[in-house]
Design a protein around this motif. Structure first.
Motif, PDB file in Angstrom:
ATOM      1  N   LYS A 215       2.193  -4.289  -4.558  1.00 37.72           N
ATOM      2  CA  LYS A 215       2.091  -4.550  -3.131  1.00 37.72           C
ATOM      3  C   LYS A 215       0.661  -4.850  -2.720  1.00 37.72           C
ATOM      4  O   LYS A 215      -0.293  -4.536  -3.422  1.00 37.72           O
ATOM      5  N   LYS A 216       0.567  -5.462  -1.535  1.00 40.84           N
ATOM      6  CA  LYS A 216      -0.733  -5.622  -0.887  1.00 40.84           C
ATOM      7  C   LYS A 216      -0.663  -4.938   0.474  1.00 40.84           C
ATOM      8  O   LYS A 216       0.375  -4.905   1.128  1.00 40.84           O
ATOM      9  N   TYR A 217      -1.781  -4.333   0.873  1.00 42.00           N
ATOM     10  CA  TYR A 217      -1.844  -3.586   2.123  1.00 42.00           C
ATOM     11  C   TYR A 217      -2.987  -4.155   2.965  1.00 42.00           C
ATOM     12  O   TYR A 217      -4.118  -4.277   2.490  1.00 42.00           O
ATOM     13  N   PHE A 218      -2.673  -4.506   4.214  1.00 40.75           N
ATOM     14  CA  PHE A 218      -3.708  -4.932   5.154  1.00 40.75           C
ATOM     15  C   PHE A 218      -4.148  -3.729   5.968  1.00 40.75           C
ATOM     16  O   PHE A 218      -3.338  -2.875   6.362  1.00 40.75           O
ATOM     17  N   PHE A 219      -5.426  -3.631   6.225  1.00 41.65           N
ATOM     18  CA  PHE A 219      -5.928  -2.494   6.987  1.00 41.65           C
ATOM     19  C   PHE A 219      -7.153  -2.920   7.808  1.00 41.65           C
ATOM     20  O   PHE A 219      -7.809  -3.932   7.526  1.00 41.65           O
TER      21      PHE A 219
ATOM     22  N   ILE B 245      -5.668   1.431  -1.344  1.00 36.11           N
ATOM     23  CA  ILE B 245      -4.564   2.048  -0.607  1.00 36.11           C
ATOM     24  C   ILE B 245      -3.344   2.054  -1.509  1.00 36.11           C
ATOM     25  O   ILE B 245      -3.061   1.085  -2.221  1.00 36.11           O
ATOM     26  N   TYR B 246      -2.606   3.169  -1.460  1.00 37.23           N
ATOM     27  CA  TYR B 246      -1.366   3.273  -2.225  1.00 37.23           C
ATOM     28  C   TYR B 246      -0.383   4.116  -1.422  1.00 37.23           C
ATOM     29  O   TYR B 246      -0.766   5.082  -0.757  1.00 37.23           O
ATOM     30  N   SER B 247       0.910   3.758  -1.494  1.00 39.07           N
ATOM     31  CA  SER B 247       1.954   4.527  -0.822  1.00 39.07           C
ATOM     32  C   SER B 247       3.065   4.840  -1.810  1.00 39.07           C
ATOM     33  O   SER B 247       3.513   3.961  -2.565  1.00 39.07           O
ATOM     34  N   ASP B 248       3.499   6.120  -1.841  1.00 40.33           N
ATOM     35  CA  ASP B 248       4.652   6.504  -2.662  1.00 40.33           C
ATOM     36  C   ASP B 248       5.920   6.606  -1.822  1.00 40.33           C
ATOM     37  O   ASP B 248       6.886   7.253  -2.215  1.00 40.33           O
ATOM     38  N   LYS B 249       5.898   5.979  -0.634  1.00 45.42           N
ATOM     39  CA  LYS B 249       6.992   5.942   0.349  1.00 45.42           C
ATOM     40  C   LYS B 249       7.071   7.211   1.196  1.00 45.42           C
ATOM     41  O   LYS B 249       7.751   7.214   2.220  1.00 45.42           O
ATOM     42  N   ASN B 250       6.388   8.256   0.750  1.00 47.79           N
ATOM     43  CA  ASN B 250       6.351   9.491   1.535  1.00 47.79           C
ATOM     44  C   ASN B 250       4.954   9.797   2.058  1.00 47.79           C
ATOM     45  O   ASN B 250       4.805  10.389   3.126  1.00 47.79           O
ATOM     46  N   ASN B 251       3.947   9.410   1.294  1.00 45.53           N
ATOM     47  CA  ASN B 251       2.570   9.715   1.658  1.00 45.53           C
ATOM     48  C   ASN B 251       1.682   8.508   1.405  1.00 45.53           C
ATOM     49  O   ASN B 251       1.978   7.664   0.557  1.00 45.53           O
TER      50      ASN B 251
ATOM     51  N   GLN C 235       1.133   5.533  -9.521  1.00 43.74           N
ATOM     52  CA  GLN C 235       1.979   6.529 -10.157  1.00 43.74           C
ATOM     53  C   GLN C 235       2.521   5.999 -11.483  1.00 43.74           C
ATOM     54  O   GLN C 235       2.797   4.800 -11.612  1.00 43.74           O
ATOM     55  N   ASP C 236       2.702   6.930 -12.453  1.00 42.45           N
ATOM     56  CA  ASP C 236       3.281   6.540 -13.728  1.00 42.45           C
ATOM     57  C   ASP C 236       4.788   6.808 -13.708  1.00 42.45           C
ATOM     58  O   ASP C 236       5.370   7.129 -12.667  1.00 42.45           O
TER      59      ASP C 236
ATOM     60  N   LYS D 273       5.924  10.001 -12.275  1.00 47.79           N
ATOM     61  CA  LYS D 273       5.546  10.164 -10.874  1.00 47.79           C
ATOM     62  C   LYS D 273       4.246  10.945 -10.699  1.00 47.79           C
ATOM     63  O   LYS D 273       3.979  11.483  -9.624  1.00 47.79           O
ATOM     64  N   LYS D 274       3.450  11.013 -11.758  1.00 47.33           N
ATOM     65  CA  LYS D 274       2.114  11.579 -11.615  1.00 47.33           C
ATOM     66  C   LYS D 274       1.209  10.538 -10.977  1.00 47.33           C
ATOM     67  O   LYS D 274       1.420   9.328 -11.118  1.00 47.33           O
ATOM     68  N   TYR D 275       0.171  11.014 -10.320  1.00 43.38           N
ATOM     69  CA  TYR D 275      -0.756  10.128  -9.627  1.00 43.38           C
ATOM     70  C   TYR D 275      -2.021   9.965 -10.468  1.00 43.38           C
ATOM     71  O   TYR D 275      -2.656  10.956 -10.846  1.00 43.38           O
TER      72      TYR D 275
END
Length: 967
Positions: free
Chosen positions: A221-225, A253-259, A287-288, A291-293
């Motif tokens: 993904k790409k994130y605009f900020f 920036i990274y999102s795991d859909k929850n955080n 995340q691998d 699901k580790k970061y």
């Protein structure tokens, strides 16, 4: 009494305000150059479609499978050692953003650049690659930092077009993506453009609310900020930044859909409320498969955060020194340090409940004496279920009551008669405190504890006969069981009672849960004793392989945590199933902790001033089974990327090497096994590396299987790869047909040659046999005519009779000798006739004795075979003068075996140049050799007697078959 109460109250007030506030952190794994990274400067992390983690640094790149780092540099074919980012396309090509701007991708173990892949043209730009985008039509868009041109790669074709050096299209381009074959969207900081391939602007629009954006990329993904927060591709605000984030420069920036995970120049923010790794520049987060970061930094390597990080708390700098004792009750955690200070830990706070030196320091001459007094193993301590802390020693025994309240009270006991200088442990029964020293067990009744009196301590009888007290444990009925150097004992009414069911078992550490006694023996065995109170207990032994069992920590009635000198293990006990022990693979656990304790839900680990709090349920989490990827297939001369149903030429099959890559981000180590077969049968063998070698493999279809397991899990399903070694030319059907024809022709030729040779030999032998018989016939006739001549001179009346017998012999010779066989009875008649003729000639000169026994007169024999032997006796056995000449003949035929013996005197004047044998015997010997397989003919001439012995197996007639044409 009033004085004592006042002292307790003052201490309680002081203790209420004596605490230390500690910081909450999360356990992190840290990887640097000391862990085989090529550099601590990490630009980007990337997770490919197979599951491997790629790491871009300023000194090459790294491929990580969760177990080991595989490093690559320009010496391996990489275009540049400084790689900023990665992007994988739909064809499995991993593209890399290089500092020198050269195009480069990795596929099937090979780096592709303009040197070995012609369509990757040498870069015309001297700036680094800034952006790589995978489009929906599977093409790749590559944009360099100077924004001078755009590269569009689809398949094996690379096209480009120039960008105008406009103030927007040169300095502020954030992202470029393909809309159609000839249309592109260019996203700049404050507006977007639609352009064609000659850079004509077709449309443009300002961003919503005139925002000025930056962009961040993760794997997919790409994130605009902006300074306000993070936006979607539709410019909708998805997360608003707090004050701290609004003032920091954002790198990733990274999102795991929850955080949300926001990497800044001052650490990593999780949403707005949690900040970790302060002081580090965070360049990427992902995340691998577990699901580790994974978190990369610009100058401090890589960190790994567990997926359940919010459940695990790590509190640093909680205490100094080492932990001597700890216990968790309810929400409280209590512990004592090696300074004998007693603390309560709650809500991140370590509250000092008792300062040993402040209370008892005045009783010591100096600090050295005090430190010696509080050295390990000088007193026992423990906490009962009523929140009372006991400290029992030789000088100062005391209780701290209400340790769960804000007003704990200290009660000091008077000195008693029993001085314990080396108390190891206190254990608390229902109303009993057990005191363990190295050589004794004592008991205190809790109900009779009075702070105003000395402690009443009762020593257990017969506790130790020799040696020392080892492991101790409380049973569910609150009785104490312990192990000595002799046996396992149970304390009943202040008496140690040996438990014979344990035999010679000794535990240096033991625990009891339900019907089980679990213990560690001095010879490094973990013993699980079921139904331990019965006479017949069942014992299961688990040996420590490459590690040493250390201690047992009871988590609940069915589970123990077992520490070793390496990894922790969980032991699960169930009534109806076999005990299960497995490795705990949780990277949050501090190895070789100083002390471990637990309550109903949390396990606490103490090490070097840090307390790590982990939910007990997290200890049971099992990681995914390892994944296997086959990489390359190497032969003696070539290396091939592995594909399904590979076919290898036979001349390349002498030395085969199949490499594979396992990956597991949840395990510290994995175990692999492989099987190679030509059928469905599995032959599993252990593997020590990531390569399977096959030597001198024959042609055919092969199935290769590899499976792997973590230290705590089960084997994965086999990963299968099949290949075929093609048949060599000599194993094909047409070669077999040609060889068959050639061999058939050669065999036919050899048979024909052999038939001709046999025919020639047979013809020769028949001629030789005929010659032998012809040689004998004139000889026989000559002798007979001599006899007739002698009779005619004297005008004997026997002359006609002799002539008649001669005619019979001539008839036999004429008609029978031409046949291959005749009956033994006919042959005997011929011999009789011959001997009668000879008697006419020598009747007064020789004594003849004949003994003939024939059991089967119809037995077949070669004609005229025996006659030369008898003729030889007449020739050489009768002299010219009257003497005692004799001839004894014996012929016996029994069960097809013919035995003949001829004995005769020797007439010296009859010896010729051929000796006593003359022509007859050699002639017969040669015929025997030609006609019979089993025979024996011997002669001897001792003491003036010539002896001839003959044995013939008449059934062995088969040497040659003479034609029967003569009659």
């Amino acid at each position: 009494m009033a004085k004592f109460q006042t002292r307790s109250i003052i201490l309680g007030v002081l203790l209420t305000f004596s605490y230390t506030l500690v910081g909450r952190n999360f356990p992190l794994q840290h990887f640097t150059t000391e862990n085989d990274l090529p550099s601590n400067t990490i630009y980007r992390l990337y997770y490919d479609s197979k599951g491997f983690l790629w790491i871009g640094t300023d000194k090459g790149i790294v491929k990580y499978n969760g177990l080991e780092f595989e490093r690559f540099t320009t010496s391996d074919g990489l275009a540049d050692n400084e790689i900023f980012s990665f992007q994988e396309d739909y064809e499995g090509r991993l593209w890399m953003s290089t500092y020198n701007g050269e195009l480069c991708f990795y596929k099937d173990g090979t780096f592709h650049t303009w040197i070995n892949t012609p369509y990757l043209k040498k870069s015309a730009s001297h700036s680094f690659i800034d952006c790589i985008t995978i489009e929906k039509d599977s093409s790749i868009i590559i944009l360099h930092r100077d924004k001078s041109f755009v590269l569009n790669i689809k398949g094996n074709k690379c096209n480009s077009f120039l960008l105008k050096k406009d103030k927007y299209l040169f300095n502020y381009i954030l992202h470029l993506n393909k809309i159609s074959e000839n249309r592109y969207q260019v996203i700049c900081r404050d507006q977007s453009f639609i352009i064609d391939t000659v850079c004509n602007v077709i449309a443009n629009s300002l961003h919503r609310n005139n925002e000025s954006f930056l962009v961040s990329f993760d794997t997919y993904k790409k994130y605009f900020f902006s300074a306000k927060g993070i936006y979607s591709n539709n410019q909708e605000l998805q997360m608003k930044f707090g004050k701290a984030l609004a003032t920091l420069f954002i790198y990733s920036i990274y999102s795991d859909k929850n955080n949300w995970f926001i990497g800044t120049g001052n650490g990593l923010f999780i949403n707005n409320d949690i900040q970790i790794l302060q002081g580090n520049t965070i360049t990427s987060v992902l995340q691998d498969t577990e699901k580790k970061y994974w978190i990369s930094t610009l100058d401090n390597g890589i960190y790994c955060l567990e997926k359940n990080y919010s459940n695990t708390n790590e509190y640093n700098s909680v205490y100094t020194g080492k932990i001597k004792y700890a216990k968790a009750i309810g929400k409280y955690l209590f512990f004592t340090t090696d300074k004998s200070n007693f603390y309560r830990f709650e809500n991140g706070k370590a509250i000092l409940l008792f300062d040993y030196f402040k209370n008892f320091g005045k009783h010591f001459k100096n600090k050295n004496e005090w430190e010696f007094h509080i050295s390990p193993n000088t007193f026992g301590e423990g906490i009962d279920d009523k929140y009372r802390y006991y400290n029992i020693e030789s000088n100062f025994s005391f209780i701290i009551d209400k340790i769960n309240s804000n007003t704990p009270a200290v009660h000091v006991f008077e000195k008693g008669k029993f001085l314990y200088t080396n108390i190891k442990e206190l254990l608390f029964g229902r109303d009993t405190i057990y005191i363990r020293t190295p050589d004794s067990i004592s008991i205190i009744a809790q109900s009779k504890v009075n702070p105003h009196q000395s402690l009443k301590i009762y020593k257990v009888r017969n506790a130790i006969k020799r040696g020392r007290v080892f492991g101790v444990a409380l049973a569910p009925d609150n009785t104490l069981w312990y192990s000595s150097a002799d046996n396992v004992n149970k304390i009943i009414s202040l008496t140690a009672v040996p438990q014979k069911q344990f035999g010679s078992i000794i535990f240096k550490w033991m625990q009891i849960a339900g019907i089980y006694v679990v213990g560690i023996t001095p010879n490094n065995q973990l013993l699980i004793c079921r139904n331990f109170e019965n006479k017949n207990i069942s014992v299961e032994s688990i040996a420590g392989e490459n590690f040493v069992w250390d201690k047992l920590y009871k988590l609940n009635d069915t589970t123990f945590l077992v520490s070793t000198n390496s990894l922790y293990r969980l032991l699960s006990l169930h009534t109806n199933t076999k005990p299960v022990i497995r490795v705990i693979e949780n990277n949050s656990l501090p190895m070789l902790a100083e002390y471990i304790c637990s309550n109903d839900s949390i396990c606490f680990f103490f090490k070097k001033g840090t307390i790590t709090c982990i939910p007990i349920n997290d200890l049971f989490i099992q990681h995914q089974a390892p994944v296997i990827f086959f990489n390359t297939f190497k032969t003696r001369n070539n290396t091939y990327p592995i594909k399904n149903e590979m076919v290898i030429r036979y001349n390349e099959s002498k030395n085969i090497s199949i490499s594979f890559s396992p990956f597991s981000f949840g395990s510290k180590s994995i175990i692999c096994e492989y099987s190679i077969s030509k059928d469905s049968t599995d032959y599993w063998r252990p593997l020590n590396n990531n390569e399977i070698n096959l030597f001198d493999a024959g042609y055919g279809d092969y199935v290769v299987k590899v499976k792997a397991k973590t230290l705590s899990g089960d084997f994965s399903p086999p990963y299968v790869f099949s290949f075929t070694i093609s048949k060599p030319f000599w194993a094909t059907w047409w070669f077999f047909m040609l060889v068959g024809l050639a061999v058939g022709g050669i065999i036919f030729y050899i048979i024909r040659i052999n038939q001709k040779r046999v025919a020639r030999e047979k013809n020769y032998l028949e001629k030789e046999l005929s010659a032998l018989r012809l040689q004998m016939n004139p000889h026989f006739l000559f002798n007979t005519l001599n006899s007739i001549y002698s009779l005619s001179k004297i005008k004997s009346s026997r002359t006609p009779d002799v002539v008649h017998k001669l005619s019979e012999m001539l008839r036999y010779v004429t008609y029978k000798s031409g046949k291959p066989l005749t009956t033994i009875s006919e042959e005997m008649e011929m011999i009789d006739t011959y001997m009668e003729l000879q008697m006419v000639r020598f009747e007064s000169k020789v004594t003849i004795k004949k003994d003939i026994s024939i059991d089967e007169p119809a037995t077949m024999i070669v004609p005229l075979l025996l006659l030369p032997l008898i003729e030889n006796a007449f020739k050489h056995g009768i002299g010219t003068r009257e003497d005692n000449s004799f001839i004894h003949i014996s012929i016996v035929l029994k069960q097809k075996i013919l035995r003949m013996e001829v004995r005769n005197s020797i007439a010296p004047e009859s010896v010729t140049e051929e000796g006593y044998e003359g022509l007859g015997i050699p002639n017969t010997r040669r015929q025997l050799a030609l006609l019979y397989k089993e025979y024996e003919l011997t002669t001897s001439d001792s003491t003036g007697i010539f002896v001839l012995e003959l044995m013939i197996n008449t059934n062995s007639y088969a040497r040659i078959k003479l034609s029967d044409s003569r009659r």
